[in-house]
Design an enzyme around this catalytic site. Structure first.
Site, PDB file in Angstrom:
ATOM      1  CE  LYS A  76       2.255   1.988   4.406  1.00  0.00           C
ATOM      2  NZ  LYS A  76       1.831   1.263   3.425  1.00  0.00           N
ATOM      3  CE  LYS A  80      -5.097  -1.878   1.833  1.00  0.00           C
ATOM      4  NZ  LYS A  80      -3.939  -2.457   1.993  1.00  0.00           N
ATOM      5  CB  THR A 139      -0.816   0.075   1.120  1.00  0.00           C
ATOM      6  OG1 THR A 139      -1.761  -1.361   1.040  1.00  0.00           O
ATOM      7  CG2 THR A 139      -1.778   1.357   1.200  1.00  0.00           C
TER       8      THR A 139
END
Length: 288
Positions: free
Chosen positions: A241, A173, A98
């Protein structure tokens, strides 16, 4: 890709190891690299070849990456010893990390100049999905490249969809992580409320997971919470993150996401308390 290929897999952590194992059991020649060699030992014991990133690039027909942060992706792809500088023309490069949509687009453009094919293909489903080959895989890239790589992707996941051009997988995502962020707040609060109300948490879970409140996280992570299991299917540090990426992308679009902002703040405080290497279900600690 029904025939056997030389497949490189970079990053054999909580999820990557299981994903690489599925490809190995399909009969593909497997070449692996991860920062901590011990994490790849079970794959090596089954015949995988330990290599440097440069050796993987020079050797393999398909290279898959599953690393931690966009900075790691940048290093693996653009470093002097990295994939783009050492892979032979015609190699397929698939990034499961990701990362940021802009980095996926940068990789795509650079690869195209060198005659390489790329897909950004972040996944969802955690350690359970990786182990059971039931991941959701969200893909960005050219349709012909996706079609060629689909059989390998479908060996890793049950829900494999092309979302658009390079970067579209990463944007999708972000939608996934945005939905999870507020959902985890609701799950932790519900389980904590059940305890405060003197209810049997497991019995409550049987009722609510089968109804309108049902979700993957409720079915898979709430039982871990009840059992006091906060080990990672997905690390808090990586979720922070992801939420930062989502908020950065939203800011570019002048779009506010208060639910994500709240979740990020709560997870950051947990990380400061030493929970950064625990699973996302550790958010429950807020309510204890």
């Amino acid at each position: 890709m029904s025939k056997v290929y030389k497949v490189g897999f970079i990053g054999t952590g909580v999820m990557g190891k299981s994903m690489a194992s599925h490809l190995q059991h399909q009969g593909h020649g497997l070449f692996v690299y991860t920062r901590t060699k011990e994490k790849a030992q079970s794959l090596i014991d089954e015949g995988a070849v330990w290599c440097s990133i440069k050796e993987i690039a020079e050797t393999c027909d398909v290279v898959m990456t599953m690393v931690g942060y966009p900075s790691d992706v940048e290093e693996v792809y653009f470093g002097e010893q990295g994939l783009l500088n050492n892979a032979k023309a015609g190699t397929y490069l698939i990034d499961f990390t990701t990362s940021t949509p802009s980095l996926a687009q940068k990789i795509y453009r650079s690869a195209k100049e060198k005659g390489l094919y790329t897909l950004d293909a972040p996944v969802s489903g955690g350690d359970v999905g990786a182990r059971n080959a039931t991941l959701t895989i969200m893909v960005g890239g050219d349709e012909d490249v996706f079609d060629t790589c689909s059989p390998m992707l479908k060996a890793l996941g049950e829900n494999v969809l092309l979302q658009g051009q390079a970067g579209a997988g990463q944007h999708t995502k972000m939608c996934n992580q945005i939905a999870i962020a507020s959902n985890m707040l609701g799950i932790c609060e519900a389980v904590a409320y059940a305890k405060k109300a003197g209810l049997d948490q497991e019995n409550v879970l049987k009722s609510i997971s089968a109804g309108a409140a049902g979700s993957w996280s409720l079915s898979n992570l709430a039982p871990r919470i009840i059992n006091g299991d906060f080990e990672p299917g997905f690390f808090v540090k990586h979720f922070i993150k992801d939420l930062k990426i989502a908020l950065d992308e939203a800011e570019k679009m002048n779009f506010k996401m208060p639910g994500v902002e709240m979740a990020k703040e709560m997870y950051e405080k947990l990380a400061q308390q030493g929970f950064e290497n625990k699973g996302t279900q550790v958010l429950y600690k807020w309510y204890e």
